[in-house]
Design a protein around this motif. Structure first.
Motif, PDB file in Angstrom:
ATOM      1  N   ALA A   1       0.831  -1.211   0.000  1.00 46.69           N
ATOM      2  CA  ALA A   1       0.000   0.000   0.000  1.00 46.69           C
ATOM      3  C   ALA A   1       0.862   1.257   0.000  1.00 46.69           C
ATOM      4  O   ALA A   1       0.568   2.234  -0.713  1.00 46.69           O
ATOM      5  CB  ALA A   1      -0.917   0.002   1.224  1.00 46.69           C
ATOM      6  N   VAL A   2       1.935   1.227   0.782  1.00 48.33           N
ATOM      7  CA  VAL A   2       2.860   2.367   0.807  1.00 48.33           C
ATOM      8  C   VAL A   2       3.491   2.568  -0.568  1.00 48.33           C
ATOM      9  O   VAL A   2       3.588   3.695  -1.071  1.00 48.33           O
ATOM     10  CB  VAL A   2       3.940   2.150   1.883  1.00 48.33           C
ATOM     11  N   GLY A   3       3.923   1.471  -1.203  1.00 49.04           N
ATOM     12  CA  GLY A   3       4.523   1.583  -2.532  1.00 49.04           C
ATOM     13  C   GLY A   3       3.543   2.107  -3.558  1.00 49.04           C
ATOM     14  O   GLY A   3       3.914   2.892  -4.444  1.00 49.04           O
ATOM     15  N   THR A   4       2.281   1.677  -3.457  1.00 49.89           N
ATOM     16  CA  THR A   4       1.243   2.175  -4.369  1.00 49.89           C
ATOM     17  C   THR A   4       1.053   3.681  -4.194  1.00 49.89           C
ATOM     18  O   THR A   4       0.881   4.419  -5.179  1.00 49.89           O
ATOM     19  CB  THR A   4      -0.082   1.443  -4.124  1.00 49.89           C
ATOM     20  N   LEU A   5       1.093   4.129  -2.952  1.00 49.02           N
ATOM     21  CA  LEU A   5       0.963   5.563  -2.682  1.00 49.02           C
ATOM     22  C   LEU A   5       2.133   6.332  -3.298  1.00 49.02           C
ATOM     23  O   LEU A   5       1.936   7.378  -3.944  1.00 49.02           O
ATOM     24  CB  LEU A   5       0.904   5.798  -1.174  1.00 49.02           C
ATOM     25  N   HIS A   6       3.343   5.805  -3.110  1.00 46.74           N
ATOM     26  CA  HIS A   6       4.507   6.450  -3.731  1.00 46.74           C
ATOM     27  C   HIS A   6       4.353   6.485  -5.248  1.00 46.74           C
ATOM     28  O   HIS A   6       4.618   7.506  -5.896  1.00 46.74           O
ATOM     29  CB  HIS A   6       5.786   5.682  -3.378  1.00 46.74           C
TER      30      HIS A   6
ATOM     31  N   PHE B   1       1.680   6.385  -7.016  1.00 48.98           N
ATOM     32  CA  PHE B   1       0.615   7.294  -7.452  1.00 48.98           C
ATOM     33  C   PHE B   1       1.140   8.725  -7.551  1.00 48.98           C
ATOM     34  O   PHE B   1       0.913   9.407  -8.563  1.00 48.98           O
ATOM     35  CB  PHE B   1      -0.550   7.226  -6.471  1.00 48.98           C
ATOM     36  N   PHE B   2       1.823   9.188  -6.510  1.00 47.57           N
ATOM     37  CA  PHE B   2       2.336  10.561  -6.546  1.00 47.57           C
ATOM     38  C   PHE B   2       3.380  10.743  -7.645  1.00 47.57           C
ATOM     39  O   PHE B   2       3.461  11.805  -8.274  1.00 47.57           O
ATOM     40  CB  PHE B   2       2.933  10.935  -5.188  1.00 47.57           C
ATOM     41  N   PHE B   3       4.175   9.686  -7.883  1.00 52.21           N
ATOM     42  CA  PHE B   3       5.210   9.789  -8.906  1.00 52.21           C
ATOM     43  C   PHE B   3       4.635   9.659 -10.315  1.00 52.21           C
ATOM     44  O   PHE B   3       4.860  10.522 -11.174  1.00 52.21           O
ATOM     45  CB  PHE B   3       6.266   8.711  -8.661  1.00 52.21           C
ATOM     46  N   ALA B   4       3.860   8.603 -10.551  1.00 55.24           N
ATOM     47  CA  ALA B   4       3.394   8.310 -11.905  1.00 55.24           C
ATOM     48  C   ALA B   4       2.204   9.163 -12.318  1.00 55.24           C
ATOM     49  O   ALA B   4       2.122   9.607 -13.473  1.00 55.24           O
ATOM     50  CB  ALA B   4       3.032   6.827 -12.017  1.00 55.24           C
ATOM     51  N   LYS B   5       1.274   9.403 -11.405  1.00 53.06           N
ATOM     52  CA  LYS B   5       0.051  10.116 -11.756  1.00 53.06           C
ATOM     53  C   LYS B   5       0.152  11.626 -11.541  1.00 53.06           C
ATOM     54  O   LYS B   5      -0.302  12.411 -12.381  1.00 53.06           O
ATOM     55  CB  LYS B   5      -1.115   9.565 -10.938  1.00 53.06           C
ATOM     56  N   ILE B   6       0.746  12.024 -10.417  1.00 51.29           N
ATOM     57  CA  ILE B   6       0.831  13.453 -10.095  1.00 51.29           C
ATOM     58  C   ILE B   6       2.052  14.107 -10.718  1.00 51.29           C
ATOM     59  O   ILE B   6       2.038  15.291 -11.063  1.00 51.29           O
ATOM     60  CB  ILE B   6       0.821  13.660  -8.566  1.00 51.29           C
ATOM     61  N   GLY B   7       3.126  13.324 -10.879  1.00 50.13           N
ATOM     62  CA  GLY B   7       4.331  13.870 -11.501  1.00 50.13           C
ATOM     63  C   GLY B   7       5.378  14.359 -10.522  1.00 50.13           C
ATOM     64  O   GLY B   7       6.343  15.021 -10.923  1.00 50.13           O
ATOM     65  N   VAL B   8       5.226  14.043  -9.232  1.00 54.25           N
ATOM     66  CA  VAL B   8       6.240  14.418  -8.249  1.00 54.25           C
ATOM     67  C   VAL B   8       7.458  13.518  -8.453  1.00 54.25           C
ATOM     68  O   VAL B   8       7.310  12.301  -8.580  1.00 54.25           O
ATOM     69  CB  VAL B   8       5.701  14.267  -6.810  1.00 54.25           C
ATOM     70  N   PRO B   9       8.678  14.050  -8.494  1.00 55.12           N
ATOM     71  CA  PRO B   9       9.862  13.210  -8.687  1.00 55.12           C
ATOM     72  C   PRO B   9       9.951  12.100  -7.640  1.00 55.12           C
ATOM     73  O   PRO B   9       9.639  12.316  -6.462  1.00 55.12           O
ATOM     74  CB  PRO B   9      11.023  14.203  -8.546  1.00 55.12           C
ATOM     75  N   ALA B  10      10.366  10.920  -8.080  1.00 63.56           N
ATOM     76  CA  ALA B  10      10.442   9.772  -7.180  1.00 63.56           C
ATOM     77  C   ALA B  10      11.374  10.045  -6.009  1.00 63.56           C
ATOM     78  O   ALA B  10      11.129   9.587  -4.885  1.00 63.56           O
ATOM     79  CB  ALA B  10      10.900   8.543  -7.952  1.00 63.56           C
ATOM     80  N   PHE B  11      12.445  10.783  -6.268  1.00 64.05           N
ATOM     81  CA  PHE B  11      13.395  11.120  -5.200  1.00 64.05           C
ATOM     82  C   PHE B  11      12.686  11.870  -4.071  1.00 64.05           C
ATOM     83  O   PHE B  11      12.863  11.552  -2.889  1.00 64.05           O
ATOM     84  CB  PHE B  11      14.529  11.962  -5.778  1.00 64.05           C
ATOM     85  N   VAL B  12      11.858  12.837  -4.429  1.00 64.18           N
ATOM     86  CA  VAL B  12      11.169  13.646  -3.428  1.00 64.18           C
ATOM     87  C   VAL B  12      10.102  12.821  -2.713  1.00 64.18           C
ATOM     88  O   VAL B  12       9.972  12.868  -1.474  1.00 64.18           O
ATOM     89  CB  VAL B  12      10.529  14.886  -4.089  1.00 64.18           C
ATOM     90  N   VAL B  13       9.326  12.047  -3.482  1.00 63.75           N
ATOM     91  CA  VAL B  13       8.258  11.250  -2.885  1.00 63.75           C
ATOM     92  C   VAL B  13       8.804  10.255  -1.870  1.00 63.75           C
ATOM     93  O   VAL B  13       8.310  10.140  -0.741  1.00 63.75           O
ATOM     94  CB  VAL B  13       7.470  10.497  -3.977  1.00 63.75           C
TER      95      VAL B  13
ATOM     96  N   ARG C   1       1.168   2.953 -15.352  1.00 70.44           N
ATOM     97  CA  ARG C   1       0.869   1.681 -14.690  1.00 70.44           C
ATOM     98  C   ARG C   1       2.155   0.939 -14.343  1.00 70.44           C
ATOM     99  O   ARG C   1       2.292   0.381 -13.236  1.00 70.44           O
ATOM    100  CB  ARG C   1      -0.005   0.802 -15.582  1.00 70.44           C
ATOM    101  N   VAL C   2       3.090   0.912 -15.269  1.00 77.06           N
ATOM    102  CA  VAL C   2       4.363   0.223 -15.016  1.00 77.06           C
ATOM    103  C   VAL C   2       5.086   0.861 -13.837  1.00 77.06           C
ATOM    104  O   VAL C   2       5.568   0.168 -12.923  1.00 77.06           O
ATOM    105  CB  VAL C   2       5.252   0.260 -16.275  1.00 77.06           C
ATOM    106  N   ARG C   3       5.162   2.172 -13.822  1.00 79.43           N
ATOM    107  CA  ARG C   3       5.856   2.859 -12.730  1.00 79.43           C
ATOM    108  C   ARG C   3       5.178   2.603 -11.389  1.00 79.43           C
ATOM    109  O   ARG C   3       5.840   2.323 -10.389  1.00 79.43           O
ATOM    110  CB  ARG C   3       5.910   4.358 -13.028  1.00 79.43           C
ATOM    111  N   LEU C   4       3.856   2.723 -11.365  1.00 78.94           N
ATOM    112  CA  LEU C   4       3.127   2.542 -10.105  1.00 78.94           C
ATOM    113  C   LEU C   4       3.307   1.130  -9.558  1.00 78.94           C
ATOM    114  O   LEU C   4       3.568   0.943  -8.357  1.00 78.94           O
ATOM    115  CB  LEU C   4       1.648   2.854 -10.330  1.00 78.94           C
ATOM    116  N   THR C   5       3.191   0.124 -10.423  1.00 80.86           N
ATOM    117  CA  THR C   5       3.291  -1.258  -9.950  1.00 80.86           C
ATOM    118  C   THR C   5       4.702  -1.620  -9.519  1.00 80.86           C
ATOM    119  O   THR C   5       4.885  -2.413  -8.594  1.00 80.86           O
ATOM    120  CB  THR C   5       2.816  -2.231 -11.036  1.00 80.86           C
ATOM    121  N   VAL C   6       5.711  -1.051 -10.177  1.00 80.96           N
ATOM    122  CA  VAL C   6       7.094  -1.330  -9.775  1.00 80.96           C
ATOM    123  C   VAL C   6       7.346  -0.819  -8.363  1.00 80.96           C
ATOM    124  O   VAL C   6       7.955  -1.516  -7.530  1.00 80.96           O
ATOM    125  CB  VAL C   6       8.096  -0.708 -10.769  1.00 80.96           C
TER     126      VAL C   6
END
Length: 409
Positions: free
Chosen positions: A128-133, A135-147, A296-301
């Protein structure tokens, strides 16, 4: 103009026998395709140096302990490999490991929830935590480093809150999590049976692959190469089994780690989803234009990586004897990332393999164990591990530059 097609260079290499393979090996090295060669050479040097210095590094007891110690960070490193293949980073895996251990301990030990159910809920919390990360990265566009940096801070705080007034919750003797660290299959048939299964499985995979290639009109490996490859795997597997049986037998931790490696390797190399991960990591925009659902690929990874971090946290709890407010802190995050990179996965995305999690974790744990046997201080261990990581990143950078020069990327 002739209609005759030019022969496939890979087929020519195989038709020329040993000389062709030697030439192909030289071409790959000159083109910057180093593969796992630096890691394997490094492991040999580490083993020789520490055995010469301690006389006990290659003992069955020490090697068996190493196979147990690598399970936790190795499982977490598998998730990091997937994230790195995307060309991204996850800085939250350490705090996620600590949080999952806290969730399991509070549910199972403090509230009497069934152990297996508590383990499942802890892993689901990680997903669930990874899905939240994701979502913010893949859907919202926040950089993965920041999220994930925010997650590193936030989940560490949640871990402390979940633990409450308990500084440490010890693992009961009858707990399944305790078995992650202490259970061994003492019957020698278990280790040898696993070695045989891995060897036969590898043989079946190679034969199946070559039949598919032959049916598609692609060049295939000669029988001699298949026999050599399977023979090398079999020797490594049975030597490992023999060594483990000289101590306490086959560790459960190693079995679980190998199972995750095999599943992840199959997913990455044999499924459409795995090929999509490489495509997104290599060029996200090109992947999107090719019809791949990049989001989808980014979120699931990130979901998978965080779930594996949660499982790895339970192994760390088993080794520590319980969950605590500080579990997952310190150098855990850096060691997990370093393991993936040292093992051969590129920091720049689109290149790597799942087994780098095993190789890199072996290198780091071997260094740690060897220095402990020599009585070296922890700060020396940090400096040496940092130097090895720097060498791995430099080799990766040089390799990529060489490949660009050779026109391969």
């Amino acid at each position: 103009m002739s209609d005759k097609l030019a022969p496939d260079p890979r087929l020519l290499v195989r038709e020329r026998g040993l000389a062709g393979y030697v030439e192909d090996f030289r071409r790959r090295i000159a083109g910057g395709e180093l593969g796992s060669i630096p890691v394997i050479i490094g492991m040999i040097i580490i083993a020789v140096v520490f055995e010469a210095q301690t006389g006990t590094f290659l003992s069955p007891r020490n090697l068996s302990n190493i196979t147990v110690y690598i399970a936790g960070p190795g499982i977490m490193a598998v998730g990091i490999v997937l994230v790195l293949l995307l060309g991204e980073i996850d800085l939250s895996v350490g705090s996620m490991a600590g949080l999952s251990a806290a969730i399991w301990a509070v549910l199972s030990v403090s509230h009497g929830v069934n152990d297996l159910v508590a383990i499942g809920l802890a892993i689901l919390a990680g997903a669930a935590v990874g899905t939240l990360h994701g979502f913010f990265f893949a859907k919202i566009g926040v950089p993965a480093f920041v999220v994930t940096l925010a997650g590193f801070l936030g989940w560490s705080g949640l871990q402390i809150w979940v633990m409450g007034d308990e500084g440490t919750i010890n693992i009961p003797r009858d707990s399944l999590v305790r078995d992650f660290n202490n259970f061994y299959f003492s019957d020698i048939a278990a280790a040898y049976g696993l070695a045989a299964a891995l060897s036969l499985g590898y043989l079946a995979a190679l034969v199946f692959q070559e039949r598919r290639r032959g049916a598609a009109g692609l060049p295939t490996r000669p029988l001699s190469e298949i026999i050599l490859r399977v023979g090398l795997v079999a020797v490594a597997a049975f030597v490992t089994a023999y060594t483990l049986n000289q101590h306490r037998g086959l560790p459960l931790a190693l079995v679980i780690f190998l199972a995750i490696l095999l599943l992840a390797d199959f997913m990455v190399r044999r499924t459409t989803y795995g090929r999509q991960i490489f495509a997104v990591g290599g060029n996200a925009e090109a992947a999107r234009r090719a019809g791949i659902n990049v989001e989808r690929v980014r979120l699931t990874v990130f979901t998978i990586a965080s779930a594996l971090a949660a499982l790895g946290g339970l192994f760390y709890a088993a080794q520590a004897g319980g969950a605590s407010k500080s579990l997952g802190s310190g150098n855990l995050l850096m060691n997990v990332i370093a393991a993936a990179v040292i093992g051969g996965t590129s920091l720049f995305g689109g290149r790597g393999w799942v087994w780098s999690a095993l190789l890199g974790t072996l290198v780091i744990q071997s260094i740690t164990t060897g220095l402990n046997l020599m009585g070296m201080a922890s700060e020396i261990q940090y400096m040496i591990t940092g130097a090895v990581l720097l060498v791995a990143v430099v080799l990766d950078s040089v390799s990529r530059r060489t490949q660009r020069t050779a026109g391969r990327t």
